[in-house]
Motif scaffolding. Structure first.
Motif, PDB file in Angstrom:
ATOM      1  N   VAL A  28      35.762  14.706 132.292  1.00 56.81           N
ATOM      2  CA  VAL A  28      36.720  15.499 131.529  1.00 56.81           C
ATOM      3  C   VAL A  28      35.993  16.713 130.953  1.00 56.81           C
ATOM      4  N   ARG A  29      36.575  17.872 131.138  1.00 55.77           N
ATOM      5  CA  ARG A  29      35.993  19.098 130.594  1.00 55.77           C
ATOM      6  C   ARG A  29      36.511  19.334 129.176  1.00 55.77           C
ATOM      7  N   ALA A  30      35.751  20.131 128.429  1.00 53.58           N
ATOM      8  CA  ALA A  30      36.113  20.368 127.035  1.00 53.58           C
ATOM      9  C   ALA A  30      35.434  21.628 126.544  1.00 53.58           C
ATOM     10  N   THR A  31      35.882  22.085 125.382  1.00 53.64           N
ATOM     11  CA  THR A  31      35.246  23.206 124.690  1.00 53.64           C
ATOM     12  C   THR A  31      34.788  22.731 123.318  1.00 53.64           C
ATOM     13  N   PHE A  32      33.529  22.981 123.005  1.00 53.99           N
ATOM     14  CA  PHE A  32      32.957  22.642 121.705  1.00 53.99           C
ATOM     15  C   PHE A  32      32.895  23.918 120.870  1.00 53.99           C
ATOM     16  N   PHE A  33      33.563  23.898 119.716  1.00 60.87           N
ATOM     17  CA  PHE A  33      33.554  25.061 118.824  1.00 60.87           C
ATOM     18  C   PHE A  33      32.473  24.856 117.770  1.00 60.87           C
ATOM     19  N   ILE A  34      31.519  25.799 117.738  1.00 58.63           N
ATOM     20  CA  ILE A  34      30.297  25.626 116.962  1.00 58.63           C
ATOM     21  C   ILE A  34      30.200  26.701 115.887  1.00 58.63           C
ATOM     22  N   PRO A  35      29.926  26.332 114.636  1.00 57.85           N
ATOM     23  CA  PRO A  35      29.666  27.355 113.614  1.00 57.85           C
ATOM     24  C   PRO A  35      28.317  28.011 113.882  1.00 57.85           C
ATOM     25  N   SER A  65      32.262  30.836 107.544  1.00 55.91           N
ATOM     26  CA  SER A  65      32.805  30.242 106.332  1.00 55.91           C
ATOM     27  C   SER A  65      33.783  29.125 106.681  1.00 55.91           C
ATOM     28  N   GLU A  66      33.849  28.108 105.827  1.00 52.57           N
ATOM     29  CA  GLU A  66      34.846  27.059 106.009  1.00 52.57           C
ATOM     30  C   GLU A  66      36.182  27.443 105.385  1.00 52.57           C
ATOM     31  N   ARG A  67      36.221  28.518 104.622  1.00 58.80           N
ATOM     32  CA  ARG A  67      37.468  28.969 104.010  1.00 58.80           C
ATOM     33  C   ARG A  67      38.378  29.590 105.069  1.00 58.80           C
ATOM     34  N   PRO A  68      39.688  29.426 104.940  1.00 59.06           N
ATOM     35  CA  PRO A  68      40.599  30.107 105.865  1.00 59.06           C
ATOM     36  C   PRO A  68      40.385  31.611 105.822  1.00 59.06           C
ATOM     37  N   LEU A  69      40.446  32.257 106.974  1.00 55.74           N
ATOM     38  CA  LEU A  69      40.267  33.706 107.023  1.00 55.74           C
ATOM     39  C   LEU A  69      41.345  34.435 106.237  1.00 55.74           C
ATOM     40  N   THR A  70      42.493  33.806 106.105  1.00 58.14           N
ATOM     41  CA  THR A  70      43.597  34.419 105.367  1.00 58.14           C
ATOM     42  C   THR A  70      43.292  34.573 103.884  1.00 58.14           C
ATOM     43  N   GLU A  71      42.276  33.870 103.393  1.00 58.50           N
ATOM     44  CA  GLU A  71      41.886  33.972 101.991  1.00 58.50           C
ATOM     45  C   GLU A  71      40.810  35.031 101.765  1.00 58.50           C
ATOM     46  N   LEU A  72      40.316  35.634 102.853  1.00 56.44           N
ATOM     47  CA  LEU A  72      39.265  36.632 102.761  1.00 56.44           C
ATOM     48  C   LEU A  72      39.846  38.036 102.896  1.00 56.44           C
ATOM     49  N   SER A  73      39.105  39.013 102.424  1.00 59.13           N
ATOM     50  CA  SER A  73      39.502  40.394 102.665  1.00 59.13           C
ATOM     51  C   SER A  73      39.345  40.706 104.148  1.00 59.13           C
ATOM     52  N   ALA A  74      39.950  41.780 104.591  1.00 60.53           N
ATOM     53  CA  ALA A  74      39.841  42.159 106.004  1.00 60.53           C
ATOM     54  C   ALA A  74      38.379  42.386 106.381  1.00 60.53           C
ATOM     55  N   GLU A  76      35.667  41.034 104.943  1.00 56.79           N
ATOM     56  CA  GLU A  76      34.962  39.748 104.977  1.00 56.79           C
ATOM     57  C   GLU A  76      35.333  38.952 106.212  1.00 56.79           C
ATOM     58  N   ALA A  77      36.621  38.920 106.524  1.00 57.30           N
ATOM     59  CA  ALA A  77      37.071  38.156 107.685  1.00 57.30           C
ATOM     60  C   ALA A  77      36.498  38.731 108.968  1.00 57.30           C
ATOM     61  N   GLY A  78      36.527  40.063 109.103  1.00 53.89           N
ATOM     62  CA  GLY A  78      35.982  40.696 110.301  1.00 53.89           C
ATOM     63  C   GLY A  78      34.503  40.428 110.462  1.00 53.89           C
ATOM     64  N   SER A  79      33.762  40.503 109.354  1.00 49.82           N
ATOM     65  CA  SER A  79      32.326  40.223 109.388  1.00 49.82           C
ATOM     66  C   SER A  79      32.057  38.781 109.781  1.00 49.82           C
ATOM     67  N   ASP A  80      32.854  37.860 109.240  1.00 50.62           N
ATOM     68  CA  ASP A  80      32.703  36.432 109.534  1.00 50.62           C
ATOM     69  C   ASP A  80      32.931  36.160 111.020  1.00 50.62           C
ATOM     70  N   ILE A  81      34.006  36.710 111.565  1.00 52.72           N
ATOM     71  CA  ILE A  81      34.348  36.496 112.974  1.00 52.72           C
ATOM     72  C   ILE A  81      33.272  37.093 113.882  1.00 52.72           C
ATOM     73  N   PHE A  82      32.878  38.338 113.593  1.00 52.09           N
ATOM     74  CA  PHE A  82      31.880  39.009 114.424  1.00 52.09           C
ATOM     75  C   PHE A  82      30.541  38.284 114.376  1.00 52.09           C
ATOM     76  N   ASP A  83      30.134  37.866 113.165  1.00 53.48           N
ATOM     77  CA  ASP A  83      28.849  37.191 113.012  1.00 53.48           C
ATOM     78  C   ASP A  83      28.824  35.866 113.758  1.00 53.48           C
ATOM     79  N   SER A  84      29.942  35.143 113.746  1.00 55.72           N
ATOM     80  CA  SER A  84      29.989  33.856 114.443  1.00 55.72           C
ATOM     81  C   SER A  84      29.782  34.049 115.945  1.00 55.72           C
ATOM     82  N   LYS A  85      30.358  35.106 116.494  1.00 56.62           N
ATOM     83  CA  LYS A  85      30.211  35.384 117.929  1.00 56.62           C
ATOM     84  C   LYS A  85      28.794  35.839 118.265  1.00 56.62           C
ATOM     85  N   ARG A  86      28.280  36.762 117.478  1.00 52.98           N
ATOM     86  CA  ARG A  86      26.953  37.316 117.765  1.00 52.98           C
ATOM     87  C   ARG A  86      25.871  36.243 117.690  1.00 52.98           C
ATOM     88  N   ARG A  87      25.912  35.420 116.641  1.00 60.97           N
ATOM     89  CA  ARG A  87      24.874  34.401 116.479  1.00 60.97           C
ATOM     90  C   ARG A  87      24.921  33.360 117.593  1.00 60.97           C
TER      91      ARG A  87
END
Length: 240
Positions: A28-35, A65-74, A76-87
């Motif tokens: 069975v194939r799967a996707t693992f989502f990693i912080p 962050s474990e906080r919902p992105l909807t609770e962050l400023s644009a 902060e959220a953009g930085s969080d998303i970009f950093d997760s991908k880059r790392r």
């Protein structure tokens, strides 16, 4: 078209490796989502273990962050998303396509940010669906591998919308008392409708609740009713 089966695992926990062995056992194939890094007080596997897992399965990104992105400023959220991908890409040495919204919370702003950061699809936590979603950036799941009470599904149904696509799943979830009975009933519904069964799980919960034998048995049933070519990771489902 016959049943399509995919699985997504939210983690970075060392128990992900045990999940990967069970998935491989049943082909069975799967996707693992990693912080991108260890979260406070939680175990985390090594960079080498991450690379080994990435050689066997698709890896997607969880936000820093474990906080919902909807609770962050644009910003902060953009930085969080970009950093997760880059790392994660730095760790793996290759591009990462998928993103999982923290707590499943998002709005159009978060969709736009995920797109702008270069992801190709995103998974939410809308349950009781047996389809791949209406857009690549709003990929739902069918059920979580967890012993929820029936009332949890009613709350989820009311809170996430998309009710026409989820009514049949809600009726099944409320009809069955046992959580494993619900899972098998939903798997059978997806098979009969020639739809998608998207299993969502967290390896830390499997470890804490000793659900390994139950997962082994469920994956055996899923593999038995899903042709090998229809056992997909999340990216393959999005591309199909």
């Amino acid at each position: 078209m016959s049943l399509l089966f995919t699985c997504s695992v939210d983690g970075g926990h060392p128990a992900d490796l045990r999940v990967s062995d069970l998935l491989a056992k049943h082909e069975v194939r799967a996707t693992f989502f990693i912080p991108p890094r260890r979260r406070a007080g939680q175990p985390f596997f090594t960079r080498q273990q991450m690379r080994e897992l990435g050689q066997r399965f698709e890896l997607g990104s969880l936000a820093r962050s474990e906080r919902p992105l909807t609770e962050l400023s644009a910003r902060e959220a953009g930085s969080d998303i970009f950093d997760s991908k880059r790392r994660l890409e730095d760790h793996l040495g290759r591009a990462v396509s998928g993103f999982a919204y923290p707590k499943g919370a998002y709005r159009q702003r978060e969709i736009d940010l995920v797109k702008a950061c270069g992801f190709r699809y995103a998974r939410n936590l809308t349950t009781l669906r047996i389809d791949a979603g209406s857009t690549p950036f709003e990929m739902p799941v069918t059920m979580q591998f967890y012993p929820h009470f029936r009332g949890v599904y009613l709350c989820s149904f009311l809170g996430h919308g998309g009710w026409p696509q989820r009514c049949a799943g809600l009726r099944l979830a409320l009809r069955h008392v046992g959580w494993m009975e619900r899972l098998h009933a939903m798997l059978n519904l997806a098979r009969l409708k020639e739809g998608v069964f998207h299993l969502h799980l967290k390896s830390a919960e499997l470890e804490a609740l000793a659900l390994w034998a139950a997962l082994d048995g469920f994956l055996a049933c899923a593999a038995a009713c899903t042709p090998p070519g229809n056992r997909l990771d999340n990216e393959q489902l999005f591309l199909r």
